[in-house]
Structure formats: structure tokens, C-alpha cells
Design a protein around this motif. Structure first.
Motif, short mmCIF file in Angstrom:
data_model
loop_
_atom_site.label_atom_id
_atom_site.label_comp_id
_atom_site.label_asym_id
_atom_site.label_seq_id
_atom_site.Cartn_x
_atom_site.Cartn_y
_atom_site.Cartn_z
N LYS A 82 43.28 44.53 10.43
CA LYS A 82 43.72 43.75 11.60
C LYS A 82 45.12 43.15 11.32
O LYS A 82 46.01 43.18 12.16
CB LYS A 82 42.70 42.63 11.85
N GLY A 83 45.27 42.62 10.08
CA GLY A 83 46.55 42.02 9.69
C GLY A 83 47.67 43.05 9.69
O GLY A 83 48.79 42.77 10.15
N THR A 84 47.37 44.24 9.20
CA THR A 84 48.39 45.30 9.14
C THR A 84 48.81 45.70 10.56
O THR A 84 49.99 45.91 10.83
CB THR A 84 47.83 46.52 8.37
N MET A 85 47.82 45.75 11.46
CA MET A 85 48.16 46.11 12.85
C MET A 85 49.02 45.01 13.48
O MET A 85 49.99 45.29 14.18
CB MET A 85 46.88 46.32 13.66
N LYS A 86 48.69 43.75 13.18
CA LYS A 86 49.48 42.62 13.70
C LYS A 86 50.92 42.71 13.17
O LYS A 86 51.88 42.53 13.90
CB LYS A 86 48.83 41.30 13.28
N ALA A 87 51.03 43.02 11.86
CA ALA A 87 52.36 43.10 11.23
C ALA A 87 53.19 44.20 11.86
O ALA A 87 54.41 44.03 12.07
CB ALA A 87 52.19 43.35 9.74
N ASN A 88 52.57 45.32 12.20
CA ASN A 88 53.30 46.43 12.81
C ASN A 88 53.88 46.04 14.17
O ASN A 88 54.95 46.49 14.55
CB ASN A 88 52.39 47.66 12.98
N ARG A 89 53.14 45.18 14.88
CA ARG A 89 53.59 44.79 16.22
C ARG A 89 54.57 43.63 16.18
O ARG A 89 55.34 43.42 17.10
CB ARG A 89 52.38 44.34 17.06
N LYS A 90 54.55 42.86 15.09
CA LYS A 90 55.27 41.58 15.03
C LYS A 90 56.79 41.77 15.01
O LYS A 90 57.32 42.55 14.22
CB LYS A 90 54.83 40.83 13.76
N GLU A 91 57.48 41.04 15.88
CA GLU A 91 58.95 41.00 15.85
C GLU A 91 59.37 39.92 14.85
O GLU A 91 58.91 38.79 14.93
CB GLU A 91 59.50 40.62 17.23
#
Ligand SMILES: Cc1cc2nc3c(=O)[nH]c(=O)nc-3n(C[C@H](O)[C@H](O)[C@H](O)COP(=O)(O)OP(=O)(O)OC[C@H]3O[C@@H](n4cnc5c(N)ncnc54)[C@H](O)[C@@H]3O)c2cc1C
Length: 261
Positions: free
Chosen positions: A190-199
Motif C-alpha cells: 500500500k505504501g509503495t503504491m502511495k509513493a508512486n502516486r505522491k508528488e
């Protein structure tokens, strides 16, 4: 609780080689990692957030590729990340680096705790954390191996050669942490997916209140005179005869032959 973690992207020193002609580090093709002690700093921040609530913001000064290090921190659980990146920051020594980071931290605004690693594995000076505390005019505890926060005060165990000291101070505080303080977690899916989206916002020198004369090479009083690889020490010889007397006799003979005694 508002927690800020200072994170430096460093070359993976297990991969670093020295150019024998120029005696400088060969950085080309060397993978970059989050400074290992900064992972301990982030882990401690995440644990504090789990206990007290609040927010964890990571900040780094570095080239554009340092965003990768910040994304890794988001994947590990940080809420926000800020990259301070500008050609004007280049060539900074520890004083200019800490001034720049302190200006970034002032722009973030409110904070209760700032956590740094005890040192960066490339520069190795352990100066940046304490200098940030000085610029901000707050208390600092370095080499922290254990900490507890209650009622607006921190109680920390501070490691040194002969044991540890127990130090207590009021918040806000800057802490630098050692490896033994915790075991950093692994990123979640979940964290990795959030990081991918994060500006990741990038702040330049113009975005913070800082004197342009006090940053980068211009603001760095340290001058590097020479970089060299230390001479490899010759392997020592262990003298082990059947008896202590025989070992000492052999040692004395060798020292005599080498004209040392
Ligand atoms: C004259 C001179 C020129 C230099 N020029 C360059 C250059 O061009 N490019 C270059 O990469 N280095 C350069 N350096 C090295 C630079 O000074 C250090 O990399 C930097 O100031 C941090 O010091 P350190 O690595 O010893 O960190 P330490 O003080 O050992 O780090 C302690 C902790 O502070 C925090 N921290 C340290 N640096 C940062 C950062 N950048 N962002 C966020 N947190 C941080 C981390 O939490 C870290 O664990 C130069 C040094 C000198 C003396």
C-alpha cells in the motif's frame, strides 16, 4: 505530534570505487540509497506517530534524483516529503547544508521533534544535525539509542564509549539516532503504491528565506585541499611460539633485526 526527519541520499558505499588516476570517488553507475541511519530516524518517527498521533514529514537537500530516496520514505510510511534542490545549493559544506535544511524546516512551520541519523555514511561528519539545532535555537540530544516522550518532554538514552547518559529536555528538540535504537520496517505494498502516486514538492533557494551568500559553495567556509586514499596498512604478524618466553624471545629478535630496538 509534528515530526520532521532529515534524510540524505548517499552512494551505496559497498559499491564505491576510487579512480586511481584522480583519486576521486567513481560515482557513475553507483546505486544510491537512503542513508542507513536515516532509516532508523524515520522508523523512530513512525513509532512516535503510532503512539502520539500527528504527522511525519521527511526533508532532503540534494539533486533531483534524491526524490527516489524520499519516495522510499513515503513507501515506508512518511506522510509528506520535501526536496530542497537548486544548483545554488551545490558544493555545500556541512554549515551551508544545515543552514539550507534549517530554512526548509522553518518554512514547514510547526514541529515538535526533528530526527536525524547520527551521521551520513559518505560525508561521515555527524555535524549537520547539531548544526540544524543551533540554527533553529532548539535543544539537541545526539547518539540517541532509546527515547520516551511524555507531557511535552523527551527522556533519551545517549550512547557513548563508556556506556550511556540519560538526558531529559523539553520539546521542541532535535535528536540524532544510532543504529541500535530500532530495526527499520520494510515498505508495504500500500505504501509503495502511495509513493508512486505522491508528488514531491521541490523547493529552490527562492522558495525559502535564506541569504544567497550563505548557501552552496559560496556559503561554505570549508575548503577541501586534497582527497587521497589512505595507504593500505601491512598485515600484522602474530607471533605464537610454544611458551610465552619463546614468543617474547622471537619478538625481540625480530625487533632487533629491524633495528627498532
Ligand atoms: C567544500 C565542500 C564541498 C562539498 N561539495 C559537495 C558537493 O558538491 N556535493 C555533495 O554531495 N557533497 C559535497 N560536500 C559534502 C557535504 O558537505 C556533505 O555531504 C553534507 O554537508 C552533509 O555532511 P555529512 O555527509 O557529513 O552529513 P552528517 O553530518 O554526517 O549527517 C548527519 C545527518 O544529517 C542529516 N543530513 C545530512 N545531509 C543531509 C542532506 N543533504 N539532506 C537531508 N538531511 C541531511 C541526515 O539525517 C544525516 O544522518 C562538500 C563538502 C565540502 C567540505
Amino acid at each position: 505530534m509534528e515530526i520532521i526527519v532529515c534524510v540524505k541520499q548517499v552512494p551505496d558505499t559497498t559499491e564505491v570505487k576510487i579512480d586511481p588516476q584522480t583519486n576521486t570517488l567513481i560515482r557513475q553507475g553507483v546505486p544510491s540509497i537512503v542513508n542507513p541511519f536515516d532509516k532508523n530516524a524515520l522508523e523512530e518517527a513512525l513509532k512516535l506517530r503510532e503512539k502520539h498521533g500527528g504527522r511525519v514529514t521527511v526533508i532532503s537537500m540534494g539533486p533531483p534524483q534524491a526524490k527516489d530516496a524520499l519516495k522510499e520514505c513515503i513507501a515506508l510510511g512518511a506522510d509528506e516529503a520535501i526536496l530542497m534542490s537548486d544548483r545554488a545549493f551545490g558544493g555545500a559544506d556541512t554549515l551551508a547544508t544545515s543552514r539550507t535544511l534549517a530554512a526548509g524546516i522553518k518554512k514547514i512551520g510547526n514541529f515538535d521533534v526533528i530526527i536525524c541519523g547520527k551521521q551520513a555514511i559518505d560525508g561521515d561528519t555527524a555535524q549537520v544535525g547539531p548544526e540544524i539545532a543551533e540554527h533553529l535555537g532548539i535543544a539537541q540530544i545526539t547518539y540517541v539509542s532509546k527515547l520516551e516522550i511524555t507531557d511535552g518532554a523527551v527522556c533519551a538514552e545517549r550512547e557513548h564509549e563508556e556506556g550511556y547518559e540519560v538526558i531529559e529536555t523539553k520539546l521542541p528538540v532535535l535528536l540524532s539516532v544510532v543504529k541500535s535504537i530500532n530495526e527499520p520496517r520494510h515498505p508495504s505494498i500500500k505504501g509503495t503504491m502511495k509513493a508512486n502516486r505522491k508528488e514531491i514538492p521541490v523547493w529552490t533557494a527562492a522558495d525559502v528565506a535564506i541569504n544567497p551568500e550563505q548557501i552552496g559553495l559560496k556559503g561554505s567556509p570549508t575548503q577541501v585541499r586534497r582527497i587521497f586514499t589512505p595507504q593500505q596498512r601491512v598485515q600484522g604478524e602474530i607471533i605464537q611460539e610454544d611458551t610465552a618466553r619463546a614468543s617474547v624471545t622471537r619478538l625481540l629478535t625480530k625487533l632487533n633485526q629491524a633495528k627498532i630496538i
